[in-house]
Design a protein around this motif. Structure first.
Motif, PDB file in Angstrom:
ATOM      1  N   SER A   1      80.118  22.835  59.101  1.00 21.84           N
ATOM      2  CA  SER A   1      79.541  23.202  57.808  1.00 21.84           C
ATOM      3  C   SER A   1      78.875  24.574  57.876  1.00 21.84           C
ATOM      4  CB  SER A   1      78.503  22.158  57.383  1.00 21.84           C
ATOM      5  OG  SER A   1      77.717  22.642  56.316  1.00 21.84           O
TER       6      SER A   1
ATOM      7  N   ASP B  40      76.791  25.965  55.841  1.00 24.30           N
ATOM      8  CA  ASP B  40      75.375  25.873  55.488  1.00 24.30           C
ATOM      9  C   ASP B  40      74.537  25.370  56.654  1.00 24.30           C
ATOM     10  OD1 ASP B  40      75.829  26.790  52.941  1.00 24.30           O
ATOM     11  OD2 ASP B  40      75.991  24.794  52.056  1.00 24.30           O
ATOM     12  N   LEU B  41      75.003  24.326  57.328  1.00 25.53           N
ATOM     13  CA  LEU B  41      74.245  23.761  58.445  1.00 25.53           C
ATOM     14  C   LEU B  41      74.221  24.707  59.637  1.00 25.53           C
ATOM     15  CD1 LEU B  41      75.327  19.996  58.316  1.00 25.53           C
ATOM     16  CD2 LEU B  41      73.308  21.101  57.331  1.00 25.53           C
TER      17      LEU B  41
ATOM     18  N   THR C 296      74.319  27.964  59.382  1.00 24.88           N
ATOM     19  CA  THR C 296      73.370  29.008  58.981  1.00 24.88           C
ATOM     20  C   THR C 296      71.935  28.560  59.204  1.00 24.88           C
ATOM     21  OG1 THR C 296      74.904  29.864  57.314  1.00 24.88           O
ATOM     22  CG2 THR C 296      72.582  30.449  57.069  1.00 24.88           C
ATOM     23  N   MET C 297      71.618  27.326  58.797  1.00 26.79           N
ATOM     24  CA  MET C 297      70.253  26.822  58.944  1.00 26.79           C
ATOM     25  C   MET C 297      69.841  26.696  60.407  1.00 26.79           C
ATOM     26  SD  MET C 297      69.273  26.738  55.903  1.00 26.79           S
ATOM     27  CE  MET C 297      67.636  26.186  56.349  1.00 26.79           C
TER      28      MET C 297
ATOM     29  N   GLU D 188      65.286  22.061  58.297  1.00 26.69           N
ATOM     30  CA  GLU D 188      66.510  21.310  58.000  1.00 26.69           C
ATOM     31  C   GLU D 188      67.262  20.810  59.233  1.00 26.69           C
ATOM     32  OE1 GLU D 188      65.389  23.002  54.210  1.00 26.69           O
ATOM     33  OE2 GLU D 188      65.400  23.754  56.265  1.00 26.69           O
TER      34      GLU D 188
END
Length: 208
Positions: free
Chosen positions: A134, A136-137, A139-140, A147
């Motif tokens: 993912s 987004d994950l 990146t976090m 997160e």
């Protein structure tokens, strides 16, 4: 269905690729903590220095706004890392990368516990890959944000719950460990407390 040996190999590859993607992203972009991430970083460092749970060590507890931040689980998590390794963002990125990759693995095992007799390895791999790859994950995981740790703890909590629910003779230690992990998830991300409602429903339907 894949032979057991191939399943183990593919799980290993999925873990390593998820880990590598997170590490490459983090060390390539080297994102400087800003806004919330900066606040978590400052609170954690103040804890290590003995200045208390504060965002600004020069202010009193009444004036400081640290208590208004999400937490305190993540701040203490960061403080533990800083206490052992020093104030190193690189170490946090490495630990985040492992947490991200482990989350993908637990999603695989969680799918098996949830689907049970209807489960197949392909479903597990797809679910795990959606998490591990993912954007987004990933990146976090390159930021000092709640997160990555929160999603790991929540995923592990749900996995432990279904593991406990599906066990014909669950032990007290399993329940205690589940409670500990779930408590850590709530302290890291307070909205995780809402998981109590579906878990209580599932608890009732499983006649535990």
């Amino acid at each position: 269905l894949l032979p057991t040996r191939w399943k183990e190999l593919e799980l290993t590859y999925l873990f390593l690729i998820s880990l590598a993607l997170s590490l490459v992203y983090s060390f390539y972009f080297q994102i400087t903590p800003l806004v919330d991430a900066m606040a978590y970083d400052r609170i954690a460092w103040n804890l290590v220095k003995g200045d208390g749970y504060k965002e600004n060590a020069d202010l009193s507890y009444e004036e400081d706004i640290a208590i208004l931040r999400v937490g305190p689980g993540y701040q203490f998590f960061l403080a533990g890392i800083y206490f052992i390794f020093g104030r190193s963002y690189e170490i946090v990125w490495v630990i985040n990368a492992f947490l991200h990759a482990l989350t993908a693995l637990f999603v695989y095992f969680l799918s098996k516990e949830v689907m049970r007799e209807n489960w197949n390895s392909l479903a597990g791999f797809v679910a795990a890959a959606l998490v591990g790859f993912s954007p987004d994950l990933i990146t976090m995981s390159g930021m000092l944000m709640t997160e990555t740790l929160a999603i790991f703890l929540i995923t592990l909590s749900v996995f432990l719950f279904f593991k406990y629910a599906n066990d014909l003779a669950p032990g007290v230690f399993s329940l205690i460990f589940l409670a500990f992990i779930f408590g850590a998830a709530v302290l890291t991300r307070t909205t995780a407390i809402l998981m109590v409602l579906p878990l209580l429903y599932l608890h009732k339907t499983h006649h535990l």
